[in-house]
Design a protein around this motif. Structure first.
Motif, PDB file in Angstrom:
ATOM      1  N   SER A 142       6.485  -7.859  14.251  1.00 43.33           N
ATOM      2  CA  SER A 142       5.408  -8.518  15.320  1.00 43.33           C
ATOM      3  C   SER A 142       6.454  -8.788  16.669  1.00 43.33           C
ATOM      4  O   SER A 142       7.593  -8.932  16.776  1.00 43.33           O
TER       5      SER A 142
ATOM      6  N   GLU B 107       4.091   0.142   1.959  1.00 48.07           N
ATOM      7  CA  GLU B 107       4.350  -0.936   3.083  1.00 48.07           C
ATOM      8  C   GLU B 107       3.475  -2.121   3.199  1.00 48.07           C
ATOM      9  O   GLU B 107       2.845  -2.184   2.040  1.00 48.07           O
TER      10      GLU B 107
ATOM     11  N   ILE C 175      -2.933 -13.651  11.590  1.00 52.02           N
ATOM     12  CA  ILE C 175      -1.682 -13.625  12.353  1.00 52.02           C
ATOM     13  C   ILE C 175      -1.627 -13.674  13.606  1.00 52.02           C
ATOM     14  O   ILE C 175      -0.790 -14.506  14.725  1.00 52.02           O
TER      15      ILE C 175
ATOM     16  N   ASN D   1       6.275  -4.995   8.568  1.00 53.06           N
ATOM     17  CA  ASN D   1       5.889  -5.077   9.818  1.00 53.06           C
ATOM     18  C   ASN D   1       6.189  -6.118  10.937  1.00 53.06           C
ATOM     19  O   ASN D   1       7.050  -7.116  10.153  1.00 53.06           O
TER      20      ASN D   1
ATOM     21  N   PRO E  30      -4.790 -10.075   7.475  1.00 53.16           N
ATOM     22  CA  PRO E  30      -4.131 -10.915   8.613  1.00 53.16           C
ATOM     23  C   PRO E  30      -4.731 -10.872   9.822  1.00 53.16           C
ATOM     24  O   PRO E  30      -3.769 -11.655  10.650  1.00 53.16           O
TER      25      PRO E  30
ATOM     26  N   GLN F 281       0.777  -0.906  -0.215  1.00 50.96           N
ATOM     27  CA  GLN F 281       0.229   0.230  -0.073  1.00 50.96           C
ATOM     28  C   GLN F 281       0.528   1.049  -0.047  1.00 50.96           C
ATOM     29  O   GLN F 281       1.945   1.101   0.363  1.00 50.96           O
TER      30      GLN F 281
ATOM     31  N   LEU G 266       0.694  -8.485   4.998  1.00 51.75           N
ATOM     32  CA  LEU G 266       1.314 -10.339   4.383  1.00 51.75           C
ATOM     33  C   LEU G 266       0.184 -10.148   4.311  1.00 51.75           C
ATOM     34  O   LEU G 266      -1.044  -9.785   4.252  1.00 51.75           O
ATOM     35  N   ARG G 267      -0.457 -11.425   2.787  1.00 57.78           N
ATOM     36  CA  ARG G 267      -2.040 -11.665   2.634  1.00 57.78           C
ATOM     37  C   ARG G 267      -1.506 -13.252   2.232  1.00 57.78           C
ATOM     38  O   ARG G 267      -0.461 -13.852   2.267  1.00 57.78           O
TER      39      ARG G 267
ATOM     40  N   PHE H  27      -7.364   3.977   1.774  1.00 54.67           N
ATOM     41  CA  PHE H  27      -8.545   4.039   0.627  1.00 54.67           C
ATOM     42  C   PHE H  27      -8.437   5.183  -0.104  1.00 54.67           C
ATOM     43  O   PHE H  27      -8.813   4.237  -1.727  1.00 54.67           O
TER      44      PHE H  27
ATOM     45  N   ASP I  27       4.128   1.825  14.958  1.00 55.04           N
ATOM     46  CA  ASP I  27       3.040   1.404  14.413  1.00 55.04           C
ATOM     47  C   ASP I  27       1.324   1.848  15.145  1.00 55.04           C
ATOM     48  O   ASP I  27       2.069   1.735  16.266  1.00 55.04           O
ATOM     49  N   ASP I  28       0.384   2.392  14.258  1.00 51.35           N
ATOM     50  CA  ASP I  28      -0.743   2.009  16.129  1.00 51.35           C
ATOM     51  C   ASP I  28      -0.908   3.312  16.636  1.00 51.35           C
ATOM     52  O   ASP I  28      -1.051   3.204  17.470  1.00 51.35           O
TER      53      ASP I  28
ATOM     54  N   GLU J 142      -9.777   8.263   3.980  1.00 47.22           N
ATOM     55  CA  GLU J 142     -10.411   7.336   3.249  1.00 47.22           C
ATOM     56  C   GLU J 142     -11.050   8.966   2.411  1.00 47.22           C
ATOM     57  O   GLU J 142     -12.065   9.085   1.793  1.00 47.22           O
TER      58      GLU J 142
ATOM     59  N   ARG K  69      -5.579   4.615  12.582  1.00 40.70           N
ATOM     60  CA  ARG K  69      -6.347   4.758  11.747  1.00 40.70           C
ATOM     61  C   ARG K  69      -7.748   4.901  12.379  1.00 40.70           C
ATOM     62  O   ARG K  69      -8.441   6.249  12.179  1.00 40.70           O
TER      63      ARG K  69
HETATM   64  P1  C2E Z   1      -1.583  -2.047  10.233  1.00 45.33           P
HETATM   65  O1  C2E Z   1       0.437  -2.777  10.068  1.00 45.33           O
HETATM   66  O2  C2E Z   1      -1.977  -1.125  10.834  1.00 45.33           O
HETATM   67  O3  C2E Z   1      -1.611  -1.874   8.497  1.00 45.33           O
HETATM   68  C1  C2E Z   1      -2.262  -0.846   8.723  1.00 45.33           C
HETATM   69  C2  C2E Z   1      -4.159  -1.612   8.137  1.00 45.33           C
HETATM   70  O4  C2E Z   1      -5.199  -0.857   7.266  1.00 45.33           O
HETATM   71  C3  C2E Z   1      -4.114  -2.372   6.751  1.00 45.33           C
HETATM   72  O5  C2E Z   1      -4.560  -3.699   7.405  1.00 45.33           O
HETATM   73  C4  C2E Z   1      -4.664  -1.619   5.304  1.00 45.33           C
HETATM   74  O6  C2E Z   1      -4.924  -2.213   5.374  1.00 45.33           O
HETATM   75  C5  C2E Z   1      -5.445  -1.358   6.552  1.00 45.33           C
HETATM   76  N1  C2E Z   1      -5.942   0.394   6.051  1.00 45.33           N
HETATM   77  C6  C2E Z   1      -5.004   0.716   5.390  1.00 45.33           C
HETATM   78  N2  C2E Z   1      -5.718   2.181   4.760  1.00 45.33           N
HETATM   79  C7  C2E Z   1      -7.058   1.974   4.936  1.00 45.33           C
HETATM   80  C8  C2E Z   1      -8.193   2.677   5.128  1.00 45.33           C
HETATM   81  O7  C2E Z   1      -8.317   3.849   4.323  1.00 45.33           O
HETATM   82  N3  C2E Z   1      -9.193   2.024   5.676  1.00 45.33           N
HETATM   83  C9  C2E Z   1      -9.122   1.150   5.959  1.00 45.33           C
HETATM   84  N4  C2E Z   1     -10.677   0.527   6.630  1.00 45.33           N
HETATM   85  N5  C2E Z   1      -9.068   0.386   6.408  1.00 45.33           N
HETATM   86  C10 C2E Z   1      -7.505   0.748   5.826  1.00 45.33           C
HETATM   87  P2  C2E Z   1      -3.948  -5.259   6.757  1.00 45.33           P
HETATM   88  O8  C2E Z   1      -3.609  -5.454   5.442  1.00 45.33           O
HETATM   89  O9  C2E Z   1      -6.084  -6.376   6.605  1.00 45.33           O
HETATM   90  O10 C2E Z   1      -2.938  -5.488   8.188  1.00 45.33           O
HETATM   91  C11 C2E Z   1      -3.840  -5.251   9.095  1.00 45.33           C
HETATM   92  C12 C2E Z   1      -2.931  -5.439  10.568  1.00 45.33           C
HETATM   93  O11 C2E Z   1      -1.744  -6.590  10.129  1.00 45.33           O
HETATM   94  C13 C2E Z   1      -1.515  -4.808   9.969  1.00 45.33           C
HETATM   95  O12 C2E Z   1      -1.743  -2.838  10.713  1.00 45.33           O
HETATM   96  C14 C2E Z   1      -0.939  -5.119  10.336  1.00 45.33           C
HETATM   97  O13 C2E Z   1      -0.485  -4.710  12.008  1.00 45.33           O
HETATM   98  C15 C2E Z   1      -0.560  -6.959  10.158  1.00 45.33           C
HETATM   99  N6  C2E Z   1       0.286  -7.639   9.709  1.00 45.33           N
HETATM  100  C16 C2E Z   1       0.232  -6.862   8.052  1.00 45.33           C
HETATM  101  N7  C2E Z   1       1.152  -7.745   7.693  1.00 45.33           N
HETATM  102  C17 C2E Z   1       2.218  -8.244   8.537  1.00 45.33           C
HETATM  103  C18 C2E Z   1       3.341  -9.251   8.326  1.00 45.33           C
HETATM  104  O14 C2E Z   1       3.713  -9.014   7.631  1.00 45.33           O
HETATM  105  N8  C2E Z   1       3.945  -8.963   9.797  1.00 45.33           N
HETATM  106  C19 C2E Z   1       3.110  -8.809  11.058  1.00 45.33           C
HETATM  107  N9  C2E Z   1       3.910  -8.414  12.249  1.00 45.33           N
HETATM  108  N10 C2E Z   1       2.122  -8.549  11.263  1.00 45.33           N
HETATM  109  C20 C2E Z   1       1.562  -7.331   9.595  1.00 45.33           C
END
Ligand code: C2E
Ligand code: MG
Ligand code: MG
Ligand code: MG
Length: 283
Positions: free
Chosen positions: A116, A59, A78, A114, A74, A45, A62-63, A255, A176-177, A236, A200
């Motif tokens: 963990s 960024e 995860i 990211n 995730p 993204q 993972l899928r 988004f 993050d977050d 958004e 977010r």
């Molecule tokens: P994160 O690191 O805070 O990643 C941002 C998440 O917000 C992503 O969800 C992304 O798709 C979503 N997002 C971005 N822009 C928007 C928006 O405008 N609106 C909404 N509703 N959502 C948005 P995703 O891809 O589902 O990932 C969720 C979480 O999973 C990530 O939060 C991160 O904490 C974790 N994650 C993802 N990939 C990895 C990885 O490779 N390793 C680890 N340890 N954690 C991961």
């Protein structure tokens, strides 16, 4: 037999609960072999510089391309991978994959990965980062590791040491977050983060809710004082973007610009073209 042991026990074997449990166990078993079967993917993204609206990096997210379920997000796997002790392997794979992808991009683009808490707990992360950087040929300065406040809550000297060592390699560290956990302010004193990512949940109601606006403004001021970059995640709408811009946020992700994209969807303008570097273009 559950029934013969009385009511309390039979609740445990409620058919829906049993199905959930079976589903979890099945998912966990699948998760164990998913890596070998090559079912994981990394999507990307874009992160934009708000002032110029140019993509400055991506960024890695993972899928899991599950044979029966299709693309699994995730949040669905995860936590399970963390519980099952599988996140370190999956995380290392994601790091390598993201860096080898970033090696094909324009050299000004950064790659955020990211990490963990479980990955930080062992001694392995530093070596994995060094090796993944060397294999990909990506400059350490282009890699940004995103860690969460959950990790910092453990208040562990070893984590701080690891972060300092990563930093010494040239790797950037983002929190993050930001704003969703605890002890964040104390940690800003103890470790010089390169970036804060505003969660977010604050961005989503920044236009309507004055409280969220005030919190974000405070976080952005804080970041400026500490010389940290800021990324607002989950943008958004143009109204949210305008507000964040007025507040002095430097980067945006959401988004409004793009969802996470599979690598084939990354614009050609963001890639190396036969060794020739095209100028960065508007997103
Ligand atoms: P994160 O690191 O805070 O990643 C941002 C998440 O917000 C992503 O969800 C992304 O798709 C979503 N997002 C971005 N822009 C928007 C928006 O405008 N609106 C909404 N509703 N959502 C948005 P995703 O891809 O589902 O990932 C969720 C979480 O999973 C990530 O939060 C991160 O904490 C974790 N994650 C993802 N990939 C990895 C990885 O490779 N390793 C680890 N340890 N954690 C991961
Ligand atoms: Mg992140
Ligand atoms: Mg985030
Ligand atoms: Mg988030």
């Amino acid at each position: 037999e559950a029934k013969s042991r009385g009511r309390g026990v039979s609740v445990l074997f409620h058919p829906q609960l049993l199905r959930d449990l079976q589903e979890r166990r099945e998912l966990e078993m699948n998760l164990r072999v998913a890596l070998e079967r090559g079912e994981f993917e990394v999507w990307y993204q874009p992160l934009l510089d708000i002032a110029s609206r140019r993509t400055v990096g991506y960024e890695a997210l993972l899928r899991w391309n599950h044979p029966k379920r299709g693309i699994v997000e995730p949040s669905q796997f995860i936590p399970l991978a963390e519980e099952a002790g599988l996140i370190a392997n999956i995380g290392e794979w994601a790091l390598r994959e993201a860096l080898s992808e970033a090696a094909t991009w324009h050299e000004e683009l950064t790659i955020a990965v990211n990490v963990s808490p479980a990955q930080m707990r062992g001694e392995a992360l530093l070596g994995q980062v060094v090796s993944a950087l060397a294999n990909s040929g990506v400059a350490p300065e282009r890699l940004e590791l995103e860690i969460t406040e959950t990790l910092l809550m453990e208040d562990c000297e070893m984590h701080l040491r690891t972060l300092h060592r990563l930093r010494a390699l040239g790797v950037r560290i983002a929190l993050d977050d930001f704003g969703t956990g605890y002890s964040s302010l104390n940690y800003l004193r103890r470790f010089p983060f390169d970036k804060l990512k505003v969660d977010r949940s604050f961005v989503s109601d920044i236009v309507e809710e004055t409280e969220s606006g005030a919190i974000v403004e405070t976080v952005l001021n804080l970041a400026r004082k500490f010389d940290m970059k800021t990324t607002a995640e989950g943008i958004e709408s143009e109204a949210q973007l305008a507000k964040l811009n007025a507040m002095g946020c430097s980067q945006a992700q959401g988004f409004l610009f793009d969802r996470p994209l599979p690598p084939r969807m990354i614009p050609a303008a963001h890639r190396k073209a036969g060794g020739r570097m095209p100028r960065l273009q508007m997103a």
